[in-house]
Design a protein around this motif. Structure first.
Motif, PDB file in Angstrom:
ATOM      1  N   UNK A 186      38.446  36.565 -73.508  1.00  0.00           N
ATOM      2  CA  UNK A 186      39.826  36.236 -73.168  1.00  0.00           C
ATOM      3  C   UNK A 186      40.619  35.667 -74.329  1.00  0.00           C
ATOM      4  N   UNK A 187      39.923  35.225 -75.367  1.00  0.00           N
ATOM      5  CA  UNK A 187      40.616  34.646 -76.523  1.00  0.00           C
ATOM      6  C   UNK A 187      40.885  35.674 -77.609  1.00  0.00           C
ATOM      7  N   UNK A 188      40.467  36.912 -77.385  1.00  0.00           N
ATOM      8  CA  UNK A 188      40.749  37.972 -78.364  1.00  0.00           C
ATOM      9  C   UNK A 188      42.148  38.503 -78.091  1.00  0.00           C
ATOM     10  N   UNK A 189      43.100  38.084 -78.935  1.00  0.00           N
ATOM     11  CA  UNK A 189      44.511  38.318 -78.604  1.00  0.00           C
ATOM     12  C   UNK A 189      44.901  39.788 -78.605  1.00  0.00           C
ATOM     13  N   UNK A 190      44.330  40.565 -79.522  1.00  0.00           N
ATOM     14  CA  UNK A 190      44.769  41.961 -79.614  1.00  0.00           C
ATOM     15  C   UNK A 190      44.420  42.758 -78.355  1.00  0.00           C
ATOM     16  N   UNK A 191      43.355  42.391 -77.669  1.00  0.00           N
ATOM     17  CA  UNK A 191      43.021  43.118 -76.444  1.00  0.00           C
ATOM     18  C   UNK A 191      43.473  42.389 -75.188  1.00  0.00           C
ATOM     19  N   UNK A 192      43.677  41.069 -75.295  1.00  0.00           N
ATOM     20  CA  UNK A 192      44.074  40.313 -74.105  1.00  0.00           C
ATOM     21  C   UNK A 192      45.458  40.722 -73.613  1.00  0.00           C
ATOM     22  N   UNK A 193      46.328  41.194 -74.530  1.00  0.00           N
ATOM     23  CA  UNK A 193      47.678  41.545 -74.094  1.00  0.00           C
ATOM     24  C   UNK A 193      47.809  42.975 -73.607  1.00  0.00           C
TER      25      UNK A 193
END
Length: 269
Positions: free
Chosen positions: A122-129
């Motif tokens: 959940x903290x991986x921003x490129x895939x979380x969005x």
DNA sequence: CAAGGTGTTGTCCA
DNA sequence: ATGGACAACACCTT
């Protein structure tokens, strides 16, 4: 340029060939494509057992016993499974597996291979969005996501945070199949337009999936996809006749990308 | 042979 | 919120 059809085919192949295998050692020649220092990347995944491969948009999610390996192929490249004494000429990251085989990753521009520790997805921003996969939402959800938007329809389709998986190769045929001009703005769309667009997304992407993905990408064994330039209806066919009405297909500017349209079937806004 | 175009994504700026 | 310019520097076509 791998888009949803190619990513789905690649995930399927990787599941068949890689699940149960163990990573013995890792080499990374291009630190810029990693999200962590090379040493941390190697320490994180060395010894990991590969458990399964899923996808979200244009990203591959390799689940391992030591966290996730996330791969984005950028504008193209290859993921190959080769014998350790038969490496391809070009590779940027390499995973030596048990059984004397190596998984090599190469992209010719702008790719990512990221490591995510257990529980930190959940903290991986490129895939979380990322939005939902383009094939994994209902027509009601699709219409819901369009409401209140004011931009152009093509921009929406390419925006991975709205819907994930469509890129600038398949979008031309999707819009043509829906009889919508890429520069049409979302508020001008009727319910019937949205319904046609939803169906066109599914039909056009599925055509390529059924053929094994696009011809310009290769699978783990180096074989090409069966969806060829002849299978494109309107994309990249500038100057040729529209198959529906015979009007000459035009190439136009659509923001910072180019687009292909039949000016008769897709009336300008 | 050099220049220009390109399938991706993120960031910065209007 | 939206769109445009730009940067990441590989490869192919003109």
């Amino acid at each position: 340029m791998p888009e949803l059809p190619e990513i789905i085919c690649r995930a399927r192949e990787m599941n068949e060939a890689l699940v149960g295998r163990t990573v013995r050692s890792i080499e990374a020649l291009q630190p810029k494509c990693l999200n962590v220092p090379v040493e941390k990347f190697r320490e994180g995944l060395t010894g990991a057992k590969l458990l399964g491969v899923t996808h979200r948009g244009k990203w591959l999610f390799v689940e391992t016993s030591r966290g996730h390996l996330l791969i984005n192929m950028g504008m193209g490249g290859e993921i190959l499974l080769v014998p350790q004494d038969g490496l391809p000429e070009k590779w940027r990251v390499r995973f030596d597996l048990d059984g004397d085989e190596t998984l090599t990753i190469n992209f010719w521009w702008f790719g990512n291979t990221h490591f995510v520790a257990p529980g930190e997805l959940g903290e991986h921003e490129m895939t979380a969005k990322l939005g939902p996969n383009a094939l994994d939402l209902s027509s009601e959800e699709f219409a819901q996501r369009l409401t209140g938007r004011r931009g152009r329809i093509k921009s929406f389709l390419l925006d991975q945070s709205k819907i994930a998986g469509i890129g600038n190769a398949y979008v031309h045929d999707i819009l043509f199949a829906a009889k919508l001009h890429p520069l049409r703005t979302i508020p001008t769309l009727e319910a019937a337009d949205i319904e046609r667009l939803y169906g066109a997304i599914r039909t056009e992407l599925q055509r390529s999936i059924d053929a094994g993905g696009a011809w310009y990408e290769v699978g783990l064994n180096g074989g090409r996809g069966g969806f060829t330039a002849d299978d494109l209806v309107i994309g990249y066919r500038e100057g040729k006749p529209c198959p529906e009405c015979g009007t000459t297909i035009e190439k136009i500017k659509t923001g910072s990308t180019s687009g292909f349209i039949c000016p008769t079937c897709q009336v300008p806004p």
